[in-house]
Design an enzyme around this catalytic site. Structure first.
Site, PDB file in Angstrom:
ATOM      1  CG  HIS A 193      -2.223  -0.980   1.063  1.00 27.80           C
ATOM      2  ND1 HIS A 193      -1.813  -2.558   1.816  1.00 27.80           N
ATOM      3  CD2 HIS A 193      -3.642  -0.980  -0.188  1.00 27.80           C
ATOM      4  CE1 HIS A 193      -3.687  -2.569   1.787  1.00 27.80           C
ATOM      5  NE2 HIS A 193      -3.565  -1.935   0.337  1.00 27.80           N
ATOM      6  NE  ARG A 223     -11.960  -0.410   2.445  1.00 22.70           N
ATOM      7  CZ  ARG A 223     -10.974   0.452   0.911  1.00 22.70           C
ATOM      8  NH1 ARG A 223     -10.847  -0.756   1.103  1.00 22.70           N
ATOM      9  NH2 ARG A 223     -10.881   1.333   1.119  1.00 22.70           N
TER      10      ARG A 223
END
Lengths: 346, 200, 312
Positions: A193, A223
């Site tokens: 990330h 999500r």
């Protein structure tokens, strides 16, 4: 079979299309008129019959065409599916999860017979009838992750859990929003990330990691994430960026409604039993702006979200160059009326 | 200051903290060019570190060989390039036991490749100590053709395998020991920004 | 899920094995070696929840087995299992979770158990054998009669038993010396054994990431104390044989948990005000966080002093 599969392409002539029903069930990701990163994770429970949240692994009208597109991408670049040696057990866990879920959720399309380790799998939409020995890779045409990944919409990353971190040690990735499995394989949660702006300072990844390392068996989570793609292209990989990149500059005020797509990822997280790994399915849904605005609430809200989005995020998500044309187009569908709470159409 | 000071960057970009002695345990030490100075400083600080050390030295035009040998390592080998010494390094890693410390000093490309070899051999990241010496040149993987271009000193640069012009990212893969290079004119073919020198 | 006790089998004077099966005969979720389940014991007004490592075959969903050592000085959970649970009883058992998993990248696995710390390794050996991965196991016990693990261990050349009464104490340095690169070592047992392995590892230059450990933490008993919950507007008294987490649950206050042993971090709770000393017993908060007294792990930690106000 009640579902009819579209004859369509995700490259070249781009004949991908959503039926009216597919538009209605599109997972619009904004539950309010603005957007900022959050750890917007909720239990992945069956929700709302007919929605993409009804089943654990959603199978829709694009299934067969998506699997054909994946086969093309893998033939061009087999490195899109890789598994470090210690992840084979997780691959079998994942194969089991998908086969069990799909045969339970879609018995008309998928059947699984198990007699000890002797398994028999039937996938009717793809015309597959396979007998194999569970945990014996030599009885499948390829490794378990690739085998089931070629029959399951969405990208799939297998994350090993150790040292209080998650490690991307295997995956099948052909419809990614511009990241490379071949480059990222072996990285931990913070490393893969690393290029995401702002979220590190906000502590988003620390909180997300703490949550994910505690995901329990039988309690998956999900999500939604989103970005923008020009043309309904699944393979927006960095590997082929020089091939699809020029298409990003073909947007005009006249064609923006048809050529510009909202790309939504339904990400879910499952704890796997034997390996204690996590599987992270990343399912991609595409909708053109002109289809999206047929739901008035979405047209209004999407205009406000993109108009007010910080420049840095538009840059990161790769649509800064077309942003003003997109916002101008959407403005025509925003009468300023209030929008209702939640993501679903009114 | 031990080694080069780099501008703070993203979390995947490696940090070279400088060589720190792990004591009188078995050790594999690889020094390239001015990285030899790091080994000398290490031995100066803790002479015990050399007792079971295997030094592999790539002079790269420097003249530190005699000084390194004078540190009294258990084994000393000098080779002309990293590819030339790799078989010896792999043998040393294959023969090593838990508790073997790895010290790497030199340019970023050499540190990256030797670290990748060590990780693949089962060395834990915590057993590896690194120190950067030399220019800011980077080892870059072309994300498109997968070829690796060594000693990249400009941004953008031309991939030595496929010829695309690539921009230099800070995103780094420890498995590959390389940074990622991505086509700089993918959206606007032919429009290539002026090359700039890479800085630390 | 509610599971039926299928068998109760003493392994030694202090250790008893319990087997649980689904009342309908349904298969239970499989698990990975080192996983635990939390067993619920209704004890008067409260429900005790203790975590136990699974000792059955991870690939066998026909039942779960645990081995429980009777702790006469504990808070009563193990005594409950030993004295009040019988074949045929129904008990609540949670889904398996693993906070002590194998690092499957390892070239070799070295497993070191002290006493009842053998339990997670029983399932791990089965997993390693099935995956054909190299390992060796060292099981340390004071005396042969106390060594309940002997009844659970397979007869394999990789299994080494060290009985200190028989002058056969294990030498941690000898176990860790000369292991091939990429070996991982796992220790489960009393704090002294874990510390001795960590110490030997450090002296031999082992990286910390290759040394894993689990000290089986049960919530320690202690003096009763009062705690105020700001959000719930409640003041509770935590009993001597009750953990703070159990007191929260008894009062109907929601607090997440996974391990109930100070390891997973789920129940971390912010301390709004503290006049006194928090007795931190967990392995989750670091030393600075413990010293600051601004966070507490209610599953194992206690308090002594004037007043404690929590964000719950």
């Amino acid at each position: 079979m009640t579902l009819r599969f579209n004859d369509e392409t995700f490259r070249g002539d781009y004949t991908y299309h959503n039926s009216a029903a597919a538009v209605r069930r599109f997972p619009f990701p904004f539950d309010q008129d603005s957007y900022m990163y959050s750890v917007n994770i909720e239990p992945h429970r069956p929700t709302r019959a007919g929605s993409v949240f009804e089943h654990r692994f959603d199978v829709d009208e694009h299934y067969v065409a998506e699997m054909q597109d994946r086969a093309i991408t893998l033939a061009d670049d087999p490195l899109r599916c890789q598994s470090l040696p210690h992840m084979e057990l997780a691959g079998w866990d994942f194969l089991e999860l998908v086969m069990v879920c799909k045969s339970e959720d879609y018995p008309d399309m998928f059947t699984l017979h198990r007699d000890g380790d002797r398994w028999h799998w039937i996938n009717r939409p793809l015309g597959i009838d396979q007998r194999f020995t569970f945990m014996d890779t030599s009885t499948l045409p390829c490794g378990p992750l690739e085998y089931i990944g070629r029959q399951t919409q969405g990208d799939h990353a297998l994350l090993d859990q150790r040292e209080g971190n998650l490690w991307m040690d295997a995956g099948i990735v052909t419809s990614q929003a511009d990241w490379s499995l071949d480059f990222n394989i072996g990285m931990n949660f913070f490393e893969w990330h690393a290029p995401v702006p702002k979220a590190h300072e906000l502590g988003i990844f620390q909180r997300a990691l703490k949550f994910l390392t505690n995901v329990q068996q039988g309690k998956p989570s999900r999500r939604l994430n989103w970005t923008m793609t020009v043309n309904p292209r699944l393979d927006t990989s960095p590997e082929n960026y020089h091939k699809w990149g020029p298409e990003k500059r073909t947007i005009t005020p006249e064609n923006v409604g048809a050529k510009q797509y909202l790309r939504v990822e339904l990400q879910s997280f499952y704890r796997l039993p034997r390996s204690n790994a996590l599987v992270f399915p990343i399912r991609c849904y595409l909708i053109s702006l002109e289809d999206l605005v047929t739901v008035p609430k979405w047209g209004r809200r999407f205009h406000r979200v993109l108009r007010d989005l910080p420049d840095e995020l538009a840059e990161y998500k790769g649509f800064a160059v077309n942003r003003s044309m997109i916002v101008d187009y959407l403005a025509r569908f925003d009468d300023g009326a209030e929008t209702s709470a939640g993501i679903f159409p009114d | 200051m031990a080694g080069t000071a780099f501008t703070p960057s993203i979390l995947s970009r490696p940090v070279y903290a400088g060589l720190v002695s792990r004591g009188a345990t078995p050790a594999i030490m690889l020094a390239e060019g001015e990285g030899a100075l790091a080994l000398m400083a290490l031995a100066d600080h803790d002479p015990a570190v050399m007792g079971h050390a295997h030094i592999i030295h790539i002079p790269a035009g420097t003249g530190h060989g005699a000084a390194l040998q004078a540190l009294g390592p258990a084994m000393y080998h000098e080779g002309p390039t990293l590819p030339a010494v790799l078989p010896r390094l792999r043998k040393a890693l294959g023969d090593a036991h838990m508790g073997t410390a790895l010290y790497i000093a030199g340019t970023e490309g050499v540190i990256g490749q030797v670290t990748a070899e060590a990780l693949a051999a089962g060395v834990a990241a915590g057993a590896i100590s690194t120190e950067h010496h030399g220019g800011a040149a980077r080892r870059m993987q072309c994300v498109h053709c997968k070829g690796i271009t060594e000693d990249v000193v400009t941004d953008p640069f031309i991939c030595s395998h496929c010829g695309l012009s690539l921009f230099v990212r800070d995103h780094f893969s420890r498995r590959l020991g390389a940074f990622q290079g991505v086509c700089v004119d993918a959206e606007t073919p032919g429009q290539i920004p002026a090359m700039q020198e890479i800085r630390p | 899920m509610m599971l039926r006790v299928a068998s109760v089998e003493p392994l030694s004077p202090l250790v008893t094995k319990f087997r649980f099966v689904h009342p309908d005969g349904a298969a239970l979720p499989l698990f990975s070696g080192g996983a635990h389940v939390v067993v619920e014991m209704p004890d008067g007004e409260m429900i005790r929840r203790n975590a136990y490592s699974l000792v059955s075959d991870p690939m066998d969903g026909s039942g779960y087995e645990i081995a429980v050592r009777r702790e006469d000085l504990g808070r009563g959970g193990s005594l409950y299992m030993h004295t009040r649970v019988a074949e045929g009883d129904l008990l609540g058992v949670g889904a398996p979770a693993n906070l002590f998993g194998l690092d499957l990248r390892a070239r070799k696995h070295v497993l070191v158990a002290g006493g009842i710390g053998i339990t997670p390794f029983i399932a791990q050996i089965r997993q390693l054998t099935r995956l054909q991965l190299p390992f060796e196991l060292h099981y340390c016990a004071r005396s042969r009669s106390e060594a309940a693990g002997l009844a659970l261990l397979p007869d394999l050349p990789q299994v080494h038993v060290h009985i200190s009464d028989e002058g056969n104490r294990m030498d941690p340095a000898e176990v860790l010396s000369g292991q091939p690169l990429g070996t991982h070592a796992y220790t489960c047992g009393p704090e002294g054994l874990v510390a001795a392995m960590a110490d030997a590892g450090a002296r031999l230059g082992w990286p910390e990431a290759a040394l894993h450990s689990e000290t089986f933490l049960a919530p320690p008993p202690g003096k009763p104390f009062r705690v105020t919950l700001a959000r719930s507007a409640l003041t509770l008294t935590v009993g001597p044989d009750q953990s703070l987490l159990e007191a929260l649950e008894a009062a109907g206050v929601d607090a997440p948990w996974l391990c109930r042993g100070g390891v997973c971090g789920q129940c971390e709770t912010a301390v709004l005000s503290c006049h006194g000393r928090i007795e931190h017993h967990d392995h989750w908060l670091d030393d600075d966080e413990k010293a600051a007294q601004t966070k507490i792990m209610p599953c194992v930690s206690r308090f002594q002093g004037q007043d404690l106000i929590l964000d719950r």
